[in-house]
Design a protein around this motif. Structure first.
Motif, short mmCIF file in Angstrom:
data_model
loop_
_atom_site.label_atom_id
_atom_site.label_comp_id
_atom_site.label_asym_id
_atom_site.label_seq_id
_atom_site.Cartn_x
_atom_site.Cartn_y
_atom_site.Cartn_z
N TRP A 1 2.68 3.48 7.11
CA TRP A 1 3.93 3.53 7.84
C TRP A 1 3.74 4.36 9.10
CZ3 TRP A 1 5.75 8.63 7.79
CH2 TRP A 1 5.25 9.43 6.78
N LYS A 2 4.55 4.04 10.08
CA LYS A 2 4.43 4.70 11.38
C LYS A 2 5.52 5.76 11.52
CE LYS A 2 3.72 3.46 16.19
NZ LYS A 2 3.63 2.33 17.13
N ASP A 3 5.08 6.96 11.85
CA ASP A 3 6.00 8.06 12.09
C ASP A 3 6.62 7.84 13.47
OD1 ASP A 3 7.13 10.55 12.93
OD2 ASP A 3 5.95 11.54 11.37
N GLU A 4 7.92 7.68 13.50
CA GLU A 4 8.62 7.37 14.76
C GLU A 4 8.53 8.52 15.76
OE1 GLU A 4 9.69 4.37 15.48
OE2 GLU A 4 9.17 3.68 13.47
N ASP A 5 8.45 9.76 15.26
CA ASP A 5 8.40 10.91 16.17
C ASP A 5 7.03 11.05 16.83
OD1 ASP A 5 11.01 11.54 15.47
OD2 ASP A 5 10.37 12.85 13.82
N THR A 6 5.97 10.88 16.04
CA THR A 6 4.62 11.12 16.57
C THR A 6 3.90 9.83 16.96
OG1 THR A 6 3.61 11.01 14.38
CG2 THR A 6 4.36 13.18 15.15
N ASN A 7 4.41 8.70 16.52
CA ASN A 7 3.75 7.40 16.72
C ASN A 7 2.41 7.30 15.99
OD1 ASN A 7 5.44 5.63 17.96
ND2 ASN A 7 4.60 5.91 20.02
N TRP A 8 2.21 8.15 15.01
CA TRP A 8 0.98 8.12 14.21
C TRP A 8 1.26 7.36 12.93
CZ3 TRP A 8 -3.17 12.29 14.24
CH2 TRP A 8 -3.33 12.80 15.52
N TYR A 9 0.19 6.74 12.43
CA TYR A 9 0.31 6.07 11.14
C TYR A 9 0.02 7.07 10.03
CZ TYR A 9 0.58 1.50 13.34
OH TYR A 9 0.99 0.43 14.06
N SER A 10 0.78 6.97 8.98
CA SER A 10 0.55 7.78 7.78
C SER A 10 0.36 6.83 6.61
CB SER A 10 1.73 8.70 7.51
OG SER A 10 1.82 9.68 8.52
N TYR A 11 -0.32 7.33 5.60
CA TYR A 11 -0.64 6.51 4.44
C TYR A 11 -0.13 7.18 3.17
CZ TYR A 11 -3.77 4.10 7.62
OH TYR A 11 -4.28 3.38 8.67
N THR A 12 0.44 6.38 2.32
CA THR A 12 0.82 6.82 0.99
C THR A 12 -0.07 6.08 0.01
OG1 THR A 12 3.11 7.08 1.71
CG2 THR A 12 2.72 7.00 -0.65
N TRP A 13 -0.72 6.83 -0.86
CA TRP A 13 -1.69 6.25 -1.80
C TRP A 13 -1.10 6.21 -3.19
CZ3 TRP A 13 -6.34 4.44 -0.01
CH2 TRP A 13 -6.66 4.78 1.31
N LEU A 14 -1.44 5.15 -3.92
CA LEU A 14 -1.00 5.05 -5.31
C LEU A 14 -2.13 4.48 -6.17
CD1 LEU A 14 1.24 1.98 -5.82
CD2 LEU A 14 0.64 2.68 -3.52
N PRO A 15 -2.23 4.98 -7.40
CA PRO A 15 -3.31 4.51 -8.26
C PRO A 15 -3.03 3.10 -8.78
CG PRO A 15 -1.91 6.03 -9.46
CD PRO A 15 -1.41 6.00 -8.04
N THR A 16 -4.09 2.32 -8.89
CA THR A 16 -4.00 0.98 -9.50
C THR A 16 -5.08 0.90 -10.58
OG1 THR A 16 -5.43 0.09 -7.76
CG2 THR A 16 -3.05 -0.15 -7.45
N LEU A 17 -5.04 1.85 -11.48
CA LEU A 17 -6.09 1.96 -12.49
C LEU A 17 -6.02 0.89 -13.56
CD1 LEU A 17 -6.42 5.83 -12.91
CD2 LEU A 17 -7.78 4.28 -11.51
#
Length: 173
Positions: free
Chosen positions: A68-84
């Motif tokens: 997802w893109k942070d609207e304030d910084t214009n940087w992309y951030s990632y959220t990780w989730l396990p798929t074990l």
């Protein structure tokens, strides 16, 4: 599932020996969905270490991410989730690859004659030894015939063990 020795060995190989990978998995399992920054903070390690391990897990298809893109910084951030839930498949695949590699080594050992230099502790195929005139290129000593029957036996036992694990390990069914 993570306590299974076979699973641990496969994960250890995925992490290329970095035991921090197990801690990353623990945090992911505890939090469910989290950012790499949160993982790094919780483990007290550098962000690039966590990213490297997450990428290895992603390559093995054991984690997934949302970008997802942070609207304030214009940087992309990632959220990780396990798929074990894919872990049994990954373990089977890695073990089958290992079995194939061991079978290739076994075939090579069975189909070749070897010589070695006791001084340099270097082994040569018959063809290589012939090319060197049965003298060690490192020290000049005469090469001696190498009995690889123990190595062949070890390879056969490893292959048998892994095949039995694939067949009998309840986690892999």
């Amino acid at each position: 599932m993570l306590n299974d020795p076979l699973v641990q060995e496969v994960l250890f190989n995925i992490f290329e020996g970095d035991e921090k990978g197990f801690e990353v998995i623990d945090v992911l399992l505890e939090k469910g969905e989290t950012t790499e920054e949160e993982i790094a903070k919780e483990l007290g390690v550098k962000l690039n270490v966590v990213r490297k391990l997450l990428y290895k897990l992603y390559d093995a298809r054991l984690v997934d991410y949302k970008r997802w893109k942070d609207e304030d910084t214009n940087w992309y951030s990632y959220t990780w989730l396990p798929t074990l839930e894919k872990l049994p498949y990954v373990v089977k695949k890695k073990i089958n690859e290992l079995i194939k590699d061991l079978e290739k080594k076994l075939e090579f050992e069975k189909n070749n004659m070897f010589f070695f230099c006791p001084n340099c502790n270097v082994r040569f195929t018959f063809e290589e030894a012939m090319d060197y005139g049965f003298s060690c290129p490192g020290c000049g000593n005469m090469l001696q015939e190498f009995d690889n029957s123990e190595l062949i036996k070890d390879l056969e036992e490893q292959i048998k063990f892994l095949k039995e694990e694939l067949k009998n390990n309840p986690f892999l069914k």
